[in-house]
Design a protein around this motif. Structure first.
Motif, PDB file in Angstrom:
ATOM      1  N   THR A 190      -4.094 -13.946 -17.446  1.00  0.00           N
ATOM      2  CA  THR A 190      -3.640 -12.561 -17.360  1.00  0.00           C
ATOM      3  C   THR A 190      -4.684 -11.604 -17.916  1.00  0.00           C
ATOM      4  N   GLY A 191      -5.228 -11.950 -19.085  1.00  0.00           N
ATOM      5  CA  GLY A 191      -6.226 -11.072 -19.683  1.00  0.00           C
ATOM      6  C   GLY A 191      -7.433 -10.863 -18.788  1.00  0.00           C
ATOM      7  N   LEU A 192      -7.914 -11.954 -18.186  1.00  0.00           N
ATOM      8  CA  LEU A 192      -9.104 -11.861 -17.341  1.00  0.00           C
ATOM      9  C   LEU A 192      -8.804 -11.221 -15.988  1.00  0.00           C
ATOM     10  N   LEU A 193      -7.721 -11.668 -15.357  1.00  0.00           N
ATOM     11  CA  LEU A 193      -7.400 -11.162 -14.028  1.00  0.00           C
ATOM     12  C   LEU A 193      -7.008  -9.693 -14.060  1.00  0.00           C
ATOM     13  N   ASN A 194      -6.211  -9.307 -15.044  1.00  0.00           N
ATOM     14  CA  ASN A 194      -5.780  -7.913 -15.113  1.00  0.00           C
ATOM     15  C   ASN A 194      -6.948  -6.958 -15.331  1.00  0.00           C
ATOM     16  N   ALA A 195      -7.973  -7.445 -16.023  1.00  0.00           N
ATOM     17  CA  ALA A 195      -9.137  -6.594 -16.262  1.00  0.00           C
ATOM     18  C   ALA A 195      -9.885  -6.283 -14.975  1.00  0.00           C
ATOM     19  N   HIS A 196      -9.762  -7.158 -13.981  1.00  0.00           N
ATOM     20  CA  HIS A 196     -10.534  -6.988 -12.739  1.00  0.00           C
ATOM     21  C   HIS A 196      -9.678  -6.640 -11.526  1.00  0.00           C
ATOM     22  N   PHE A 197      -8.388  -7.097 -11.524  1.00  0.00           N
ATOM     23  CA  PHE A 197      -7.594  -6.956 -10.296  1.00  0.00           C
ATOM     24  C   PHE A 197      -6.282  -6.197 -10.490  1.00  0.00           C
ATOM     25  N   GLY A 198      -5.972  -5.742 -11.700  1.00  0.00           N
ATOM     26  CA  GLY A 198      -4.757  -4.957 -11.881  1.00  0.00           C
ATOM     27  C   GLY A 198      -3.704  -5.670 -12.705  1.00  0.00           C
ATOM     28  N   GLN A 199      -2.653  -4.902 -13.041  1.00  0.00           N
ATOM     29  CA  GLN A 199      -1.663  -5.316 -14.025  1.00  0.00           C
ATOM     30  C   GLN A 199      -0.915  -6.590 -13.677  1.00  0.00           C
ATOM     31  N   ASN A 200      -0.522  -6.779 -12.417  1.00  0.00           N
ATOM     32  CA  ASN A 200       0.337  -7.907 -12.056  1.00  0.00           C
ATOM     33  C   ASN A 200      -0.416  -9.068 -11.415  1.00  0.00           C
ATOM     34  N   SER A 201      -1.729  -9.081 -11.509  1.00  0.00           N
ATOM     35  CA  SER A 201      -2.492 -10.129 -10.836  1.00  0.00           C
ATOM     36  C   SER A 201      -2.213 -11.508 -11.429  1.00  0.00           C
ATOM     37  N   GLY A 202      -2.002 -11.590 -12.731  1.00  0.00           N
ATOM     38  CA  GLY A 202      -1.689 -12.881 -13.345  1.00  0.00           C
ATOM     39  C   GLY A 202      -0.362 -13.431 -12.863  1.00  0.00           C
ATOM     40  N   VAL A 203       0.653 -12.561 -12.797  1.00  0.00           N
ATOM     41  CA  VAL A 203       1.966 -12.979 -12.291  1.00  0.00           C
ATOM     42  C   VAL A 203       1.860 -13.424 -10.842  1.00  0.00           C
ATOM     43  N   MET A 204       1.067 -12.718 -10.054  1.00  0.00           N
ATOM     44  CA  MET A 204       0.900 -13.065  -8.640  1.00  0.00           C
ATOM     45  C   MET A 204       0.286 -14.451  -8.485  1.00  0.00           C
ATOM     46  N   LEU A 205      -0.750 -14.739  -9.271  1.00  0.00           N
ATOM     47  CA  LEU A 205      -1.422 -16.032  -9.170  1.00  0.00           C
ATOM     48  C   LEU A 205      -0.477 -17.176  -9.490  1.00  0.00           C
ATOM     49  N   PHE A 206       0.219 -17.103 -10.620  1.00  0.00           N
ATOM     50  CA  PHE A 206       1.032 -18.234 -11.047  1.00  0.00           C
ATOM     51  C   PHE A 206       2.332 -18.360 -10.251  1.00  0.00           C
ATOM     52  N   THR A 207       2.821 -17.253  -9.702  1.00  0.00           N
ATOM     53  CA  THR A 207       3.973 -17.352  -8.804  1.00  0.00           C
ATOM     54  C   THR A 207       3.595 -18.147  -7.558  1.00  0.00           C
ATOM     55  N   GLY A 208       2.414 -17.871  -7.023  1.00  0.00           N
ATOM     56  CA  GLY A 208       1.958 -18.637  -5.862  1.00  0.00           C
ATOM     57  C   GLY A 208       1.740 -20.099  -6.180  1.00  0.00           C
ATOM     58  N   LEU A 209       1.150 -20.379  -7.334  1.00  0.00           N
ATOM     59  CA  LEU A 209       0.892 -21.771  -7.708  1.00  0.00           C
ATOM     60  C   LEU A 209       2.174 -22.544  -7.982  1.00  0.00           C
ATOM     61  N   ALA A 210       3.260 -21.858  -8.346  1.00  0.00           N
ATOM     62  CA  ALA A 210       4.524 -22.541  -8.638  1.00  0.00           C
ATOM     63  C   ALA A 210       5.092 -23.254  -7.420  1.00  0.00           C
ATOM     64  N   VAL A 211       4.640 -22.866  -6.244  1.00  0.00           N
ATOM     65  CA  VAL A 211       5.111 -23.539  -5.021  1.00  0.00           C
ATOM     66  C   VAL A 211       4.644 -25.001  -4.994  1.00  0.00           C
ATOM     67  N   ILE A 212       3.513 -25.311  -5.626  1.00  0.00           N
ATOM     68  CA  ILE A 212       2.965 -26.671  -5.603  1.00  0.00           C
ATOM     69  C   ILE A 212       3.899 -27.673  -6.270  1.00  0.00           C
ATOM     70  N   PRO A 213       4.300 -27.479  -7.545  1.00  0.00           N
ATOM     71  CA  PRO A 213       5.248 -28.439  -8.133  1.00  0.00           C
ATOM     72  C   PRO A 213       6.612 -28.406  -7.467  1.00  0.00           C
ATOM     73  N   LEU A 214       6.995 -27.268  -6.874  1.00  0.00           N
ATOM     74  CA  LEU A 214       8.257 -27.213  -6.134  1.00  0.00           C
ATOM     75  C   LEU A 214       8.250 -28.216  -4.987  1.00  0.00           C
ATOM     76  N   ILE A 215       7.144 -28.291  -4.264  1.00  0.00           N
ATOM     77  CA  ILE A 215       7.025 -29.264  -3.163  1.00  0.00           C
ATOM     78  C   ILE A 215       7.013 -30.693  -3.716  1.00  0.00           C
ATOM     79  N   PHE A 216       6.253 -30.921  -4.789  1.00  0.00           N
ATOM     80  CA  PHE A 216       6.173 -32.253  -5.378  1.00  0.00           C
ATOM     81  C   PHE A 216       7.531 -32.739  -5.890  1.00  0.00           C
ATOM     82  N   SER A 217       8.368 -31.814  -6.355  1.00  0.00           N
ATOM     83  CA  SER A 217       9.633 -32.213  -6.973  1.00  0.00           C
ATOM     84  C   SER A 217      10.590 -32.889  -5.989  1.00  0.00           C
TER      85      SER A 217
END
Length: 365
Positions: A140-167
């Motif tokens: 969040t600290g790194l991404l928000n500095a370059h891409f905006g306030q919610n970029s960290g949430v956007m990244l990890f929300t997308g990545l959460a689909v991976i364990p959802l499929i594995f489950s």
């Protein structure tokens, strides 16, 4: 191995997403510590109300459906946070996110404790949990500095689909089935002092994380590094702890005394010790959490048959601490002073030092 990795990846991403909002709390509720405490604590409140029902239901009906549901809730709540800006709407989304975490964590932990090598797996699981917290903070600290306030949430929300499929490919370990409610009462009463220690000691880390953004007025990047240091210490201690013969009472008593000193010291350190002293104190808090968690999990794995219920109660206590103690600290800091918030938190830790001796939680030789 694949099943274990699916749970490890799952807890990593869930924790990363839960922490992605922390360094930018002042941007949602500037100069309002109480509202920041609400946004931070909302996640843990949702988890708190769900982990125990999830554990009991997992014992009765299997853990896989609730693990899948937890990951699905995580993805949906992350998407909602991306679409809204009202701080109270974000707090509601954080509650939903916490409900998903509660479903996943309780059933995943009971799955771990039913394995033959549960001590090593619990250390690995908790290490992945804290690695996720670090990734959320630093990302969040790194991404928000370059891409905006919610970029960290956007990244990890997308990545959460991976364990959802594995489950969907996860299999349930067999366990003794029960109607649940009598076991909740008996297990809770047997281990009440153990659960109280988890409520306070885990909750205190949430107090520090929720107070420090406004207390020190540091940049999100520095705060991310500071909180990551605490989690890194937890990773190290949770990987070391399974190699040691830790009795819960002695471990918790020492840890709570050290955390009390560290919490009070963290109030004084920014003025007299500088940021280096704060880093050291946060490391003490993080290391203590790892040793406490692994000793608690190992004790419950050896002494309790209904792992979903026993671990659900432990996790409920942990999330309860993370939900209520930061909220109390936020109220104290806004309407009294930051000194009141830090010193009351330190007193809670000393209370654990005094009461844990009443616990009957002794591992067999």
């Amino acid at each position: 191995m694949k099943q274990r990795l699916s749970l490890v990846i799952g807890i990593f991403i869930i924790m990363a997403l839960s922490n992605a909002i922390v360094p930018v709390l002042p941007e949602f509720a500037d100069e309002m510590p109480a509202l920041q405490g609400i946004i931070f604590s909302a996640y843990f409140f949702g988890a708190f109300v769900m982990v125990l029902p999830a554990g009991v239901l997992g014992d009765r009906f299997g853990r896989k459906p609730f693990i899948i549901a937890g990951l699905l809730f995580t993805v949906v709540s992350g998407a909602v946070i991306l679409l809204v800006s009202n701080p109270y709407a974000i707090a509601v989304a954080r509650i939903v996110e916490g409900v998903g975490a509660g479903l996943f964590v309780s059933c995943a932990l009971s799955w771990v404790n039913l394995q033959p090598n549960h001590a090593r797996l619990s250390g690995l699981y908790f290490a992945a949990l804290n690695a996720g917290l670090i990734a959320g903070l630093m990302g969040t600290g790194l991404l928000n500095a370059h891409f905006g306030q919610n970029s960290g949430v956007m990244l990890f929300t997308g990545l959460a689909v991976i364990p959802l499929i594995f489950s969907f490919f996860l299999s349930d370990p067999k366990s003794e089935r029960t109607d649940g409610m009598p076991e909740v009462h008996m297990i809770g009463w047997r281990n009440k002092w153990l659960y109280l220690s988890s409520f306070i000691l885990i909750g205190i880390s949430g107090v520090l994380i929720s107070l420090y953004p406004e207390f020190t007025d540091e940049s999100p990047f520095i705060l991310g590094i500071l909180f990551a240091t605490m989690n890194a210490a937890t990773i190290c201690s949770s990987l070391i702890a399974p190699r040691l013969s830790l009795q819960p009472i002695q471990t918790i008593r020492l840890a709570s005394a050290l955390v009390a000193i560290a919490v009070i010291g963290s109030f004084v350190a920014p003025v007299y010790g500088g940021i280096g002293g704060v880093f050291f104190l946060f490391m003490v808090v993080g290391a203590a959490a790892g040793f406490v968690f692994v000793s608690q999990m190992n004790y419950l794995a050896v002494t309790e048959k209904m792992q979903g219920t026993a671990v659900g109660l432990l996790t409920a206590a942990s999330y309860g601490g993370m939900a209520f103690l930061p909220f109390i600290a936020g109220i104290l800091s806004e309407y009294f002073s930051y000194a009141a918030a830090f010193f009351v938190s330190g007193f809670f830790c000393l209370l654990v030092t005094l009461t844990i001796g009443r616990c009957r939680c002794v591992l067999p030789e």
